[in-house]
Design a protein around this motif. Structure first.
Motif, mmCIF file in Angstrom:
data_model
loop_
_atom_site.group_PDB
_atom_site.id
_atom_site.type_symbol
_atom_site.label_atom_id
_atom_site.label_comp_id
_atom_site.label_asym_id
_atom_site.label_seq_id
_atom_site.Cartn_x
_atom_site.Cartn_y
_atom_site.Cartn_z
ATOM 1 N N ASP A 184 -2.977 3.809 -1.545
ATOM 2 C CA ASP A 184 -3.461 3.036 -2.695
ATOM 3 C C ASP A 184 -2.719 1.707 -2.811
ATOM 4 O O ASP A 184 -1.520 1.631 -2.534
ATOM 5 C CB ASP A 184 -3.245 3.816 -4.000
ATOM 6 C CG ASP A 184 -4.049 5.110 -4.024
ATOM 7 O OD1 ASP A 184 -5.190 5.096 -3.514
ATOM 8 O OD2 ASP A 184 -3.528 6.121 -4.533
ATOM 9 N N ASN A 241 0.879 5.338 -0.134
ATOM 10 C CA ASN A 241 0.101 6.571 0.024
ATOM 11 C C ASN A 241 -1.409 6.297 -0.037
ATOM 12 O O ASN A 241 -2.184 7.054 -0.613
ATOM 13 C CB ASN A 241 0.502 7.607 -1.034
ATOM 14 C CG ASN A 241 1.941 8.048 -0.852
ATOM 15 O OD1 ASN A 241 2.539 7.853 0.213
ATOM 16 N ND2 ASN A 241 2.524 8.632 -1.888
ATOM 17 N N THR A 265 0.854 -1.186 0.000
ATOM 18 C CA THR A 265 0.000 0.000 0.000
ATOM 19 C C THR A 265 0.892 1.238 0.000
ATOM 20 O O THR A 265 1.755 1.375 0.865
ATOM 21 C CB THR A 265 -0.915 0.013 1.244
ATOM 22 O OG1 THR A 265 -1.611 -1.229 1.285
ATOM 23 C CG2 THR A 265 -1.923 1.145 1.180
ATOM 24 N N GLU A 284 2.659 -0.948 4.399
ATOM 25 C CA GLU A 284 1.931 0.276 4.075
ATOM 26 C C GLU A 284 2.927 1.425 4.199
ATOM 27 O O GLU A 284 3.503 1.638 5.268
ATOM 28 C CB GLU A 284 0.767 0.448 5.070
ATOM 29 C CG GLU A 284 -0.087 1.653 4.801
ATOM 30 C CD GLU A 284 -1.274 1.715 5.761
ATOM 31 O OE1 GLU A 284 -1.644 0.665 6.335
ATOM 32 O OE2 GLU A 284 -1.811 2.811 5.936
#
Lengths: 65, 460
Positions: free
Chosen positions: B10, B8, B6, B78
């Motif tokens: 997205d 930012n 992941t 992330e």
């Protein structure tokens, strides 16, 4: 002297803190097929440059002289 | 072969990418050029990005050097870059502070500072103004540090916003991965199987040393086996007799877990590389990489550490003193790995660590030393550990000097006696960090400094 004694932000400060300010290497990826220049030192102190050759084994699309 | 993470906010899928591509290069190739490459070895911090790490039931923003992460290490994670902070909207507080205090000049290092400062402002449990030490993994060569420090100290607690909301949610769990020649097993059994199949594979944990080898020396590995998903290496256990620290815990994680750590640990920790490195580097990695100038070895040698080693056929425990066999050579046999570091209690009552380097922090040592003494009520040395890095091909204990002071009253003449032996028995090399003579002098003088500091403390 309306600026005297005033703290004035750097004109590029927003670009710096957001990463939007673009430097040479940041621009390179934004232009496909960009020609890169790579300086090469002369191996001879007083040589005369008579010709430039693309190194053997390199495709014409990959290197230019 | 592909992986996902992941970025930012997205989901990103990455196909066919060489395993040793840095996360920084991957990000920049996607047009996220806020993170820069300054040094490619985790010194300058211009490449700082933030990863989400577990923090209780929620998660924490953890800044790291993206130049020292191989892209597949991001699988399942992330990650946020500087582009995620303001987006197209208003600046976040860390960015505002840098603008308002004139914290940028050429601006090249600024996104890295901003990311470190952002993570520090949102660090759970932080109180008062942001500390400048959170920025000690970021270098600036033109603005000067005063305006940057002013920006940091102007920041208090963050307002409730989308970032604090994100912190309330769990962090992603990174599991097993196979990408190109990068393997990340999620159990010790799978790891032993991978090591058996690929006996020449390089093991990698945080990667803060291996990535330097890759980035600067162009070293290419046939196979990389990541130890990051092995829960078996992430234990932390303290009893009355010992502290056992999982080899796969990062320095930052250990700092959070080890509530009763002795004073020398707190002196030592800020000198270990930088906060960004400490967020990735593992204690086991620092030992297993066996650098003669690794920061951990002198401390652990002085604390009489042992190492728990595991292989497919079982476990064994070895004194750390017997672990370093030669330059970057350890007692690990093929197929074995480091599970934990064991520190027996009680710790010596008088212990100090010294690191002589060209910069106070965020640097590699010229000589490091850790001295641990037990001195009885009559002022006599009962136990002595004089451990050094940077004085030989391996980190070592100066055993002859140790033996010479046991049973002596700890006074100036005992110090000089040990110094004479150090001068004769230590054989450092000359390199760009210092000459052999300088290193030898340092090794001796640090012991004398230790003694003088003890006198000052006793007088106070």
């Amino acid at each position: 002297m309306k600026f005297a004694g005033q703290s004035v932000p750097h004109e590029s400060a927003r670009g710096h803190v957001t990463g939007e300010a673009l430097y040479t290497d940041d621009l390179a990826g934004r232009f496909p097929c960009l020609l890169h220049a790579w300086p090469v030192m002369a191996p001879h102190a007083h040589g005369l440059l008579t010709a430039l050759h693309v190194p053997d084994g390199q495709q014409q699309e990959e290197a230019a002289a | 072969m592909s992986f996902a993470f992941t970025l930012n906010g997205d989901a990103v899928h990455v196909d066919a990418i060489p395993a040793q591509t840095t996360l920084l290069d991957l990000l920049r190739s996607r047009g996220l050029t806020g993170a820069k490459e300054g040094c490619a070895e985790g010194e300058c911090g211009a490449c700082t990005v933030v990863t989400m790490r577990p923090n209780g039931a929620g998660s924490a923003f953890m800044p790291v050097n993206s130049c020292l992460m191989f892209a597949p290490m991001a699988a399942g994670q992330e990650i946020y870059t500087v582009e995620a902070l303001a987006g197209r909207g208003p600046l976040v507080a860390a960015q505002h502070a840098m603008v308002d205090h004139g914290g940028s000049q050429c601006g090249y290092c600024t996104p890295g500072f901003v990311m470190s400062l952002f993570a520090e402002q949102y660090r759970a449990g932080r109180e008062g103004p942001c500390g400048e030490h959170a920025l000690s993994g970021n270098l600036c060569r033109c603005t000067g540090y005063r305006p940057i420090r002013d920006a940091a100290t102007s920041l208090g607690a963050p307002d409730a916003d989308r970032f604090t909301a994100r912190m309330a949610l769990p962090a992603p769990n990174c599991g097993a991965l196979e990408h190109e020649r990068f393997l990340r097993p999620s159990t010790l059994a799978d790891c032993f199987a991978a090591l058996a199949t690929h006996p020449d594979a390089r093991m990698v944990a945080g990667g803060t040393d291996v990535a330097v080898e890759s980035n600067l020396r162009g070293r290419r590995f046939d196979w990389l086996i990541s130890l990051e998903a092995l829960q078996e290496l992430r234990g932390f256990c303290e009893s009355d007799d010992a502290v056992e620290i999982g080899a796969g815990l990062t320095l930052s994680e250990i700092a959070a877990l080890w509530k009763s750590a002795p004073a020398v640990w707190h002196d030592w920790l800020p000198l270990f590389a930088s906060p960004l490195i400490r967020n990735r580097a593992t204690l086991g990695g620092n030992i297993a990489t066996a650098s003669p100038i690794g920061d951990a070895a002198p401390l652990l040698l002085a604390l009489d550490a042992g190492v728990r080693i595991a292989g497919a056929t079982g476990e064994r425990i070895l004194p750390l003193d017997e672990f370093f066999l030669g330059y970057r050579k350890t007692a690990l046999r093929p197929g074995e790995l480091l599970v934990s570091i064991i520190l027996p209690k009680p710790f010596a009552r008088q212990t100090r660590f010294y690191k002589a380097a060209k910069r106070r922090v965020d640097d590699i040592s010229t000589v490091a030393a850790c001295f641990a003494l037990d001195i009885d009520d009559h002022g006599v040395v009962r136990r002595a550990r004089l451990a050094y890095g940077g004085v030989a091909a391996v980190p070592l204990r100066a055993r002859e000097a140790e033996d010479a002071i046991i049973g002596l009253r700890w006074n100036e003449s005992a110090v000089h006696r040990a110094q004479d032996i150090l001068a004769r028995t230590l054989h450092p090399i000359s390199d760009h960090r210092g000459s052999a003579e300088y290193r030898s002098s340092l090794a001796q003088n640090l012991l004398e400094k230790f003694w003088w500091q003890q006198q000052e403390e006793a007088a106070a």
